[in-house]
Design a protein around this motif. Structure first.
Motif, short mmCIF file in Angstrom:
data_model
loop_
_atom_site.label_atom_id
_atom_site.label_comp_id
_atom_site.label_asym_id
_atom_site.label_seq_id
_atom_site.Cartn_x
_atom_site.Cartn_y
_atom_site.Cartn_z
N ASP A 161 -2.75 -15.28 9.61
CA ASP A 161 -2.06 -15.43 8.42
C ASP A 161 -1.81 -13.66 8.06
O ASP A 161 -0.63 -13.42 7.72
CB ASP A 161 -2.83 -15.89 7.05
N THR A 162 -2.75 -12.81 7.85
CA THR A 162 -2.74 -11.44 7.71
C THR A 162 -3.49 -10.80 8.89
O THR A 162 -4.59 -11.14 9.11
CB THR A 162 -3.31 -11.26 6.38
N SER A 164 -5.90 -7.97 10.03
CA SER A 164 -6.98 -7.34 9.08
C SER A 164 -7.41 -6.21 9.82
O SER A 164 -6.87 -5.95 10.88
CB SER A 164 -8.14 -8.18 9.39
N PRO A 191 0.78 -6.73 2.96
CA PRO A 191 0.09 -7.29 4.01
C PRO A 191 0.84 -7.76 5.13
O PRO A 191 2.08 -8.07 5.04
CB PRO A 191 -0.70 -8.62 3.32
N THR A 193 2.04 -9.91 7.95
CA THR A 193 1.95 -11.45 8.19
C THR A 193 2.90 -12.01 9.47
O THR A 193 2.88 -13.08 9.58
CB THR A 193 2.22 -12.31 6.96
#
Length: 238
Positions: A161-162, A164, A191, A193
């Motif tokens: 999803d994102t 890190s 972010p 994605t």
């Protein structure tokens, strides 16, 4: 005849010496072995006993190449990668100290006078660092990051999803060999994605920030890709 033979031999030796090449002798090591079953020692004046197969079995006891070598204590006159910084007193193997450090004027013998001199110089350097001046290592790191692109490969399955910080820090260490602390890394405000090219910021010694181009790519299984290519080639040939 004898004089002619001697003069001819002398000329031959001179020509051989002129055309001789220098041969470097390899370093010798000593391997200590002992008999597993020591052969019997014959009595004085009698014939030696016949050697048996078991008398040719040896047990390894040591190797001079594996023994701890003598060390040399030196003081570095400049920063040396994987050894230390300028002014550090280090203990290295004699071969490393003589061939890599002393021969290249990168270190000096750790005498009391040299230690005293470099302690004073280190104190001055610490005062300069307190004034927030970038060190030579920091400048090299900045130049390195400015020339290189960071590649982060993400698997499509399972879906992420994102992106890190931990993943980016791991990529810095794995692909560029640079250890980036968590507080020194800054990701884009939005972010990440999806795959694409982004810009991240790395702060060196809390003084200067470097922008590094980061390319987020699909992770491709090379084995799977090779098998698919073989299938396509097989289908084309048929």
């Amino acid at each position: 005849m004898a004089l002619a033979a001697l003069s001819g031999g002398r000329h031959l030796m001179q020509s051989l010496c002129k055309n001789a090449t220098v041969v470097y002798q390899q370093q010798r090591n000593i391997v200590n072995l002992r008999h597993r079953f020591p052969p019997l020692v014959p009595s004085f004046g009698k014939k030696p006993h016949r050697a048996k197969r078991k008398h040719k079995v040896y047990v390894w006891e040591g190797d001079s190449m594996l023994e701890e070598q003598e060390k040399l204590t030196l003081i570095l006159t400049e920063d040396v990668s994987r050894i230390g910084l300028k002014g550090d007193v280090v203990t290295v193997r004699k071969s490393v100290g003589r061939n890599m450090l002393l021969a290249k004027n990168r270190a000096a013998y750790a005498s009391q006078e040299n230690i005293r001199e470099f302690v004073q110089e280190r104190a001055k350097r610490e005062e300069q660092s307190s004034e927030k001046i970038l060190t030579g290592t920091a400048l090299k790191t900045i130049a390195f990051l400015q020339k290189h692109k960071l590649v982060v490969k993400m698997r499509s399955v399972p879906h992420w999803d994102t992106l890190s910080k931990e993943v980016v820090i791991h990529a810095f260490n794995k692909h560029l060999g640079v250890v980036v602390p968590d507080h020194a890394l800054e990701l884009p405000e939005e972010p990440i994605t999806d795959y694409g090219t982004y810009t991240v910021k790395v702060t060196i010694n809390q003084l200067e920030t470097v922008e590094v181009e980061m390319d987020v790519q699909h992770y491709i299984n090379k084995g799977k890709q090779r098998r698919e290519a073989q299938k396509v080639n097989a289908a084309g040939e048929s």
